[in-house]
Design an enzyme around this catalytic site. Sequence first.
Site, short mmCIF file in Angstrom:
data_model
loop_
_atom_site.label_atom_id
_atom_site.label_comp_id
_atom_site.label_asym_id
_atom_site.label_seq_id
_atom_site.Cartn_x
_atom_site.Cartn_y
_atom_site.Cartn_z
N THR A 158 16.71 15.91 34.49
CA THR A 158 15.41 16.10 35.11
C THR A 158 15.33 15.17 36.33
OG1 THR A 158 14.21 16.78 33.14
CG2 THR A 158 12.94 15.65 34.81
N HIS B 200 28.16 14.45 -13.68
CA HIS B 200 29.49 14.85 -14.12
C HIS B 200 30.58 13.89 -13.63
CE1 HIS B 200 27.91 18.64 -15.67
NE2 HIS B 200 27.12 18.62 -14.61
N LYS C 218 13.12 25.22 27.75
CA LYS C 218 12.04 24.42 28.33
C LYS C 218 11.07 25.32 29.09
CE LYS C 218 12.96 20.21 29.68
NZ LYS C 218 14.36 19.99 29.92
#
Length: 865
Positions: free
Chosen positions: A136, A823, A23
């Site tokens: 934060t 397949h 950040k």
Amino acid sequence: MTEQYVLDLRQVDGTQTAIVGGKGAHLGELSRIEGIRVPEGFCVTTDAFRRIMAQAPSIDDQLDQLSRLDPDDREAIGTLSAQIRQTVEETAIPDDLAAAITHALSRLGGQTACAVRSSATAEDLPTASFAGQQDTYLNVMGPAAVLQHVRRCWASLFTERAVTYRQRNNIDHRMVHMAVVVQQMVFPHTAGTLFTADPVTGNRTIATVDAGFGLGEALVSGLVNPDVFKVRHDEIIARTIAAKQRAVHALPGGGTQETAIDPQQQKQPALTDPQVLRLVRLGRRIEAHFGCPQDIEWCLAGDEFHIVQSRPITTLFPIPKTDDRENHVYVCIGHGQMMTDPIKPLGLSVWQLTAMAPMHEAGGRLFVDVTPHLASPASRARLLDTMGRNDPLTRDALETLLDRGDVVPSRPDTNPGTPPANSAPTPIETDPAIVTELIERSQASIAALERDIRTKTGPELFDFLLEAFKEHKRVLSDPLNHQAIMAGMEATWWLNDKLQQWLGEKNAADTLTLSAPGNITSQMGLALLDVADAIRPHPEVVAFLQDVKDEDFLQKLAELPGGAEARDAIEAYLDRYGMRCVGEIDITRPRWRERPTTLVPAILDNVRNFEPGAAKRRFEQGRQKAQQKEQDVLSRLRTLPDGDRKADETKRMIDRVRTFIGYREYPKYDIVSRFFIYKQALLREAERLVQANVIADKEDIFYLTFQELHDTVRSGQADDQLIQRRKDAFRSYHALTPPRVLTSDGEAVTGAYRRDDVPTGALTGLAVSAGVVEGRARVVLDMAKADLEAGDILVTTATDPSWSPLFVGIAGLVTEVGGLMTHGAVIAREYGLPTVVGVEQATRLIRDGQRIRVHGTDGYVEILS
């Protein structure tokens, strides 16, 4: 080196992740972009974090315990991570460190309101965002409060979600450090996010703005539905104005508070149209600076936008590189090859050098550019018809783009002589000798390759291989090879279409192809039953195999009673099929011959679930069922108007499908046989490079392209940093889901089945092998960890030929990827397994152990319990 505890944001750039975290590095870099406003602030560096960690010696023991925990053990992770956080928060900040932070804070203004934000070194990276995993704190006021919240940010490196993320991604907790960003608080009227590419579709030309009133926390926490604006080429193309009832605002004394919005304001747009367009232009400038699409957090104070974060959008699938600005539409090869995992660079380049069409790489996967085929009506119809038979979801995705009309330019057919869309290749006689001849040609070519490559080393080996690749393509492009493959497929389609039309019977060819002769892949599954027969009579061998972990176990087998016979049976199987493995189109994948332990679970399942002689009985039962079905169909047809003609035509097609459908599997066996020979030669070269100290490990060559490896051998020098970057990128590609269809704008287009004949709650897919079966679902993502009982239904992502040994012991099959002629579908029909493929997210929606019902005739799966 002197420790540096604080750096002003203006001193920071994008290269300093190790010092200021992801950040911090991004914010520092953002502050250098002209015209971009970033709130002033500073970073408390990782040196400070390391010093705090060193002051708490008990953390070492706690981290040791943490690294040993299972990522799924949420309770233990939660308890231990809480202890570590408490330890960090209670550790005193040394005086000199506290003084450095306080001094930096005084430059902002001692009592300035701040945002205090975690910035980990493994955060906001191009390969992993770690978004929202650390904390934060907003509107923090005063030195004491800032220091307290810095400590909380350090501790948030050990939140339960962050720890679990690192455990799941094999990231060492000690290798991640925490910096902290302290910035002046912005008090916005409006805030939100901006994605410079559409985060849902991946379209790089569409930017998405989310906006709400007050601080951005209301949006991030899901408190309110934001206004959403979509912008393309500087024009708002869509908008949704939400009723925004709540907002988060800063309090005068610090902290934040949730508040109600005045009812008259709730439905007002949070941004004006000119503001939206101005914000997107800023986003484009940021995107151009960082060189990739960005997830941006912004806030609007007055009439100025402030950027408070920008990180790469890590979930977008990369776009194949082109040297033009034209529109392109790409189809993923992996869905057709039953291999949607990423492929290492050497694998990608060898496949590109040996493929019959140009291949484009993105996200570790290969794509074909189908734009030219979509542009003209005739080639478009042929492509859509082929795609529709193999994978209806890919066809629907292409039709979705065509219906929009804004991606593919339409042009008339340039060649009026182009054959009609439903034309078949030049027909060949229904003659088994054709298949015999093709197989003999293939075996002779492979034997020559194996003989001639032995003496080649150094640059001479690479020159030889380039010629070998030409021979590889020559064998595959032999017109007779293509005619034989298409003869079996066309006959299958004819039988299914005509018998449904004449008799009302769906997928009749599924029974008519049971135990078809010459199918190398179904023989491989039955041959493992014979291996089990050689092992079953010897209890000491069985007991030994149950604990096998080392790849040299075959040498030790001979010391046990019956062990020599068991070893010889496994060795003979490996001589015939040891070049196969899961994901075998990637030459770098470990083959069964290199890692025989992969086969042990399947062998033990066969020992437990079958009686001696099961292979012959199984094949004969299938052959008889097919014969009975043929007699039944023909006799019913003869009772119809014009019945003799219909029966005669059907008999010719049944003979044709049984002659050629088994050969459908042989070209892949040819390719994989050659790949193993190429690989062995390249690994011998790699061992010489290791001995010469050019590379550290022989498998480092897997992260170089063929040409780069050629250059390394010639020069005796390797780019270690390139190899490391490739390893990091390859790891990141595992988190990406390859789209079936991808545009050059980055839009991932997913198709839909658009059916109304599926019961409510059932999972829709493609019917590829008829029948209905109920049983216990076994969700298996790794063949080597399969543990199957008779009657189980295998649920997995995709099945390439290497999975066929498991098919003999199950009652049904469900896959996320597949088509009518892939397949896995061909072998499922041969074994008579009710099968539904192309079931989106089947391995997530069906839980291991649930009882399910597979409707292989109608193409859906019911979850019963």
